[in-house]
Write a protein that holds these residues in place. Structure first.
Motif, PDB file in Angstrom:
ATOM      1  N   VAL A 142      22.871  78.434  62.278  1.00 54.33           N
ATOM      2  CA  VAL A 142      23.789  78.284  63.418  1.00 54.33           C
ATOM      3  C   VAL A 142      23.179  77.358  64.469  1.00 54.33           C
ATOM      4  N   LYS A 143      21.919  77.552  64.781  1.00 56.04           N
ATOM      5  CA  LYS A 143      21.247  76.690  65.764  1.00 56.04           C
ATOM      6  C   LYS A 143      21.234  75.239  65.297  1.00 56.04           C
ATOM      7  N   ALA A 144      20.966  75.019  64.016  1.00 56.76           N
ATOM      8  CA  ALA A 144      20.931  73.660  63.479  1.00 56.76           C
ATOM      9  C   ALA A 144      22.312  73.011  63.509  1.00 56.76           C
ATOM     10  N   VAL A 145      23.342  73.783  63.199  1.00 56.05           N
ATOM     11  CA  VAL A 145      24.707  73.244  63.233  1.00 56.05           C
ATOM     12  C   VAL A 145      25.062  72.817  64.651  1.00 56.05           C
ATOM     13  N   LYS A 146      24.713  73.620  65.625  1.00 53.07           N
ATOM     14  CA  LYS A 146      25.026  73.278  67.016  1.00 53.07           C
ATOM     15  C   LYS A 146      24.244  72.043  67.468  1.00 53.07           C
ATOM     16  N   CYS A 147      23.046  71.887  66.941  1.00 52.74           N
ATOM     17  CA  CYS A 147      22.187  70.763  67.338  1.00 52.74           C
ATOM     18  C   CYS A 147      22.611  69.466  66.648  1.00 52.74           C
ATOM     19  N   ASP A 148      22.724  69.496  65.302  1.00 56.73           N
ATOM     20  CA  ASP A 148      23.094  68.305  64.535  1.00 56.73           C
ATOM     21  C   ASP A 148      23.484  68.723  63.125  1.00 56.73           C
ATOM     22  N   TYR A 149      24.745  69.084  62.956  1.00 55.29           N
ATOM     23  CA  TYR A 149      25.194  69.608  61.662  1.00 55.29           C
ATOM     24  C   TYR A 149      24.998  68.628  60.519  1.00 55.29           C
ATOM     25  N   GLU A 150      24.944  67.335  60.803  1.00 55.74           N
ATOM     26  CA  GLU A 150      24.746  66.329  59.750  1.00 55.74           C
ATOM     27  C   GLU A 150      23.401  66.500  59.057  1.00 55.74           C
ATOM     28  N   GLN A 151      22.425  67.088  59.740  1.00 60.57           N
ATOM     29  CA  GLN A 151      21.078  67.249  59.189  1.00 60.57           C
ATOM     30  C   GLN A 151      20.863  68.603  58.534  1.00 60.57           C
ATOM     31  N   THR A 152      21.928  69.378  58.378  1.00 63.01           N
ATOM     32  CA  THR A 152      21.799  70.704  57.764  1.00 63.01           C
ATOM     33  C   THR A 152      22.061  70.626  56.266  1.00 63.01           C
ATOM     34  N   ALA A 153      21.871  71.752  55.608  1.00 62.87           N
ATOM     35  CA  ALA A 153      22.129  71.849  54.163  1.00 62.87           C
ATOM     36  C   ALA A 153      23.584  72.217  53.867  1.00 62.87           C
ATOM     37  N   LEU A 154      24.451  72.170  54.871  1.00 68.06           N
ATOM     38  CA  LEU A 154      25.872  72.447  54.637  1.00 68.06           C
ATOM     39  C   LEU A 154      26.433  71.460  53.619  1.00 68.06           C
ATOM     40  N   SER A 155      27.499  71.862  52.973  1.00 70.56           N
ATOM     41  CA  SER A 155      28.156  70.968  52.017  1.00 70.56           C
ATOM     42  C   SER A 155      28.738  69.756  52.754  1.00 70.56           C
ATOM     43  N   ASP A 156      28.911  68.670  52.022  1.00 71.75           N
ATOM     44  CA  ASP A 156      29.524  67.482  52.620  1.00 71.75           C
ATOM     45  C   ASP A 156      30.944  67.784  53.082  1.00 71.75           C
ATOM     46  N   LYS A 157      31.629  68.676  52.379  1.00 71.76           N
ATOM     47  CA  LYS A 157      32.972  69.065  52.799  1.00 71.76           C
ATOM     48  C   LYS A 157      32.916  69.747  54.166  1.00 71.76           C
ATOM     49  N   MET A 158      31.990  70.674  54.336  1.00 73.65           N
ATOM     50  CA  MET A 158      31.898  71.384  55.611  1.00 73.65           C
ATOM     51  C   MET A 158      31.501  70.430  56.741  1.00 73.65           C
ATOM     52  N   LYS A 159      30.623  69.484  56.445  1.00 76.03           N
ATOM     53  CA  LYS A 159      30.246  68.493  57.458  1.00 76.03           C
ATOM     54  C   LYS A 159      31.456  67.655  57.864  1.00 76.03           C
ATOM     55  N   ALA A 160      32.285  67.284  56.891  1.00 74.81           N
ATOM     56  CA  ALA A 160      33.494  66.504  57.194  1.00 74.81           C
ATOM     57  C   ALA A 160      34.463  67.327  58.032  1.00 74.81           C
ATOM     58  N   LEU A 161      34.572  68.617  57.739  1.00 70.68           N
ATOM     59  CA  LEU A 161      35.458  69.478  58.526  1.00 70.68           C
ATOM     60  C   LEU A 161      34.917  69.683  59.944  1.00 70.68           C
ATOM     61  N   LEU A 162      33.607  69.787  60.091  1.00 73.09           N
ATOM     62  CA  LEU A 162      33.034  69.895  61.436  1.00 73.09           C
ATOM     63  C   LEU A 162      33.250  68.616  62.234  1.00 73.09           C
TER      64      LEU A 162
END
Length: 189
Positions: free
Chosen positions: A82-102
């Motif tokens: 959660v902290k990483a997503v708030k800081c820079d979600y592009e640098q997280t291990a989230l799926s590319d789909k989730m990054k596009a939705l964010l």
């Protein structure tokens, strides 16, 4: 100190909801419809979108409570994702789909007309369905409203993360509820 007297010491959105139960009921119904389903996006992903938008709006209460709920659903015990997503979600291990939705959610946070055809197409290329794009936009828009409600009334927000962890566990178990009056016990238990 809140701008109006709620006649309670409840934090964040709970104070105004207790003050105005007739508006709390439809707002909780909306929160449940948006966040308490796994149709398309998981509950954790939905809460992550709410958290990200709330962080972009600098709403401490909403980003903290929804971050706690997202962490609960996603098994993020130390809240590092959660902290990483708030800081820079592009640098997280989230799926590319989730990054596009964010990215879409972040554009909605700025204003609905900031969402571009390119962003939507990029999300679709990554596997996002029309339902997931729809829900992302609606979650982001709703949380702009919720954030402004909370901060526009200058509600109180506890600094103790354990308050949010306890509330998150209750939300995971029971959803968002407007049953009866809110009490301090309901927040922490």
């Amino acid at each position: 100190m809140p701008h109006i007297q709620f006649q309670n010491d409840l934090p964040g959105i709970l104070g105004p909801m207790n003050f105005s139960p007739h508006t709390a009921e439809p707002m909780n119904a909306l929160a449940n419809a948006l966040l308490q389903t796994d149709e398309g996006l998981s509950r954790g992903e939905r809460e992550l979108i709410a958290t990200y938008v709330s962080s972009q709006n600098d709403c401490f209460f909403c980003q903290t409570i929804h971050g706690a709920v997202a962490s609960e659903y996603l098994g993020d015990d130390d809240w590092s994702l959660v902290k990483a997503v708030k800081c820079d979600y592009e640098q997280t291990a989230l799926s590319d789909k989730m990054k596009a939705l964010l990215a879409i959610a972040g554009s909605v946070q700025k204003g609905g007309k900031h969402v571009t055809t390119e962003q939507v197409e990029a999300a679709k290329v990554q596997g996002a369905t029309d339902r997931e794009i729809h829900d992302t936009v609606l979650i982001a828009a709703a949380f702009c409203m919720f954030n402004r409600y909370v901060d526009g009334l200058a509600t109180i927000a506890p600094q103790n993360p354990e308050v949010y962890r306890a509330r998150a566990a209750r939300v995971v178990e029971k959803g968002y509820s407007s049953e009866g009056k809110y009490t301090s016990e309901k927040i922490i238990s």
